[in-house]
Design an enzyme around this catalytic site. Sequence first.
Site, PDB file in Angstrom:
ATOM      1  N   ASN A   8       1.754 -11.452   1.078  1.00 39.01           N
ATOM      2  CA  ASN A   8       1.793  -9.827   1.085  1.00 39.01           C
ATOM      3  C   ASN A   8       0.267  -9.423   1.033  1.00 39.01           C
ATOM      4  OD1 ASN A   8       1.941  -7.005   0.858  1.00 39.01           O
ATOM      5  ND2 ASN A   8       3.021  -7.161  -1.139  1.00 39.01           N
ATOM      6  N   LYS A  15      -1.265 -11.434  -1.881  1.00 36.22           N
ATOM      7  CA  LYS A  15      -0.212 -11.820  -2.923  1.00 36.22           C
ATOM      8  C   LYS A  15       0.330 -12.877  -2.119  1.00 36.22           C
ATOM      9  CE  LYS A  15       0.069  -7.544  -5.266  1.00 36.22           C
ATOM     10  NZ  LYS A  15       1.079  -6.519  -5.589  1.00 36.22           N
ATOM     11  N   ARG A  89       5.161 -10.107   4.757  1.00 37.98           N
ATOM     12  CA  ARG A  89       5.649  -8.863   4.613  1.00 37.98           C
ATOM     13  C   ARG A  89       4.935  -7.792   5.370  1.00 37.98           C
ATOM     14  NH1 ARG A  89       3.872  -4.270   0.271  1.00 37.98           N
ATOM     15  NH2 ARG A  89       5.511  -2.840   0.487  1.00 37.98           N
ATOM     16  N   HIS A 178      10.125   0.138   1.374  1.00 36.77           N
ATOM     17  CA  HIS A 178      10.692  -0.573   0.167  1.00 36.77           C
ATOM     18  C   HIS A 178      11.907  -1.468   0.384  1.00 36.77           C
ATOM     19  CE1 HIS A 178       8.167   2.084  -2.399  1.00 36.77           C
ATOM     20  NE2 HIS A 178       7.306   1.203  -2.428  1.00 36.77           N
ATOM     21  N   HIS A 207      13.661   2.340  -6.752  1.00 31.38           N
ATOM     22  CA  HIS A 207      12.647   1.469  -6.956  1.00 31.38           C
ATOM     23  C   HIS A 207      11.412   2.331  -7.096  1.00 31.38           C
ATOM     24  CE1 HIS A 207       9.791  -1.827  -4.982  1.00 31.38           C
ATOM     25  NE2 HIS A 207       8.949  -0.801  -5.088  1.00 31.38           N
ATOM     26  N   GLY A 209       7.890   2.605  -8.714  1.00 36.84           N
ATOM     27  CA  GLY A 209       6.542   1.982  -9.132  1.00 36.84           C
ATOM     28  C   GLY A 209       5.414   2.916  -8.852  1.00 36.84           C
ATOM     29  N   ASP A 282      -1.474   5.885 -13.671  1.00 35.80           N
ATOM     30  CA  ASP A 282      -0.640   4.904 -14.336  1.00 35.80           C
ATOM     31  C   ASP A 282       0.275   5.589 -15.499  1.00 35.80           C
ATOM     32  OD1 ASP A 282       0.296   2.884 -16.291  1.00 35.80           O
ATOM     33  OD2 ASP A 282      -1.450   1.630 -15.497  1.00 35.80           O
ATOM     34  N   ARG A 284       1.849   4.410 -17.853  1.00 34.57           N
ATOM     35  CA  ARG A 284       1.390   4.215 -19.366  1.00 34.57           C
ATOM     36  C   ARG A 284       0.436   5.105 -19.912  1.00 34.57           C
ATOM     37  NH1 ARG A 284       1.035  -2.089 -17.874  1.00 34.57           N
ATOM     38  NH2 ARG A 284      -0.249  -1.002 -16.033  1.00 34.57           N
ATOM     39  N   GLY A 330       8.013  -1.350 -10.975  1.00 38.06           N
ATOM     40  CA  GLY A 330       6.961  -1.403 -12.283  1.00 38.06           C
ATOM     41  C   GLY A 330       7.482  -0.505 -13.252  1.00 38.06           C
TER      42      GLY A 330
END
Length: 401
Positions: A8, A15, A89, A178, A207, A209, A282, A284, A330
């Site tokens: 990827n 990656k 990808r 995706h 999906h 993320g 993010d 989080r 994610g």
Amino acid sequence: MYKVISVNAGSSSLKYKVFEMPEEKVLCSGLADRIMHDDAIFRIKYDGKKFEKVLPIKDHAKAVELLLEALIEHGIVKDLNELKCVGHRVVQGGKYFSKSVDFNEDTEAKITKLIPLDPLHAPAHLVGYHAFKKALPDAKVIAVFDTAYHQTMEPEDYVFPIPYEMTEKYDCRRYGAHGTSHNYLADRAIKTIFGGKAEGTRIISCHIGSGASLCAIKDGKCVATSMGLTPLGGVMMGTRSGDLDPSVVDYLCNQTGKSVDEIYDILNKKSGLLGVSGISNDTRDVEKAAAEGNERAILTIKLYARRVADYIGQYFVRLGGADLIIFSAGVGENGPIYRETILKDVEEALNLKVDYKLNVEKNGQEAIISKPESKIKVAIIPTDEEIMIARDCYKAIEGTL
């Protein structure tokens, strides 16, 4: 047994994951990040061990060189000729590709033609392709398209209500993204939840993320997806706005004096969670701020959830009901507060019965988190785009792609 690489290539990253096929055994995985910087990072993981080094990586060709050297150095392969196929990808396949194909001159020409639809990723994909082709001239090479899975949509699901000659002349339509992930999730659910039988199944795949999209899947095939012409469309994301009134662009240009390109850049890179919260892209960080009482963070979570919930409702109608809702990627895999907020927005209308304790306990794991009496099953399924690429590599080697 064959060794294959799933690749990827991003604008500044590479990656990778190496598999032994058809056993689907992961031999190693890793990442070259911050390519074109003097403090780039190269990582490799195998057998529970991790190695990392910081060094200059001037381009993707150098990243590929480091990867192949690492495979020899760490004993993943004894000889590079053991690598029989490289699967790349590719985000945008346009109208041209409904399945994975050999990565040849014709494929390259079509990807090049599609660069205006994906100026961030497409050039990097091509650089990665050439770097591997030079380093592994005898290996088969395939392109696996994120858009391919969505080619089963009907015209009424992908045509935009613009002058039709523009649709035809400029191929301006919904392509989605995706698709490799949504395909994996559908296959996995059909195998583990529906006993291997795709016919009659109705799945809503989420999906979610940093980039996010939903997919309505009937009989194992995509019938609708949320992303549009580009990955900017659909639900709210980390830095992307998702769907909005098209007049917003004209209005903001007039109000701010910014150009269309500048506003487009803001919608891509400074909107979404980052734009609404003013804190971070993010989830989080936004979740932490919300727990501390930050009102904009609280609004961000509610808005994010509502946009996803709206699409779930839309796809419930599009499918004529639903048998399963999947959360993945994610946030979908690792964000229990986001799953809970989304599900509470739709549970009454869809007659869901969710075990919210299980929603927390099974975070990051493959699990059904709905109660037995729920009218629709709800599951967390970690996605695996790399294995889908590896499977198509194996098909290419066997001549069955």
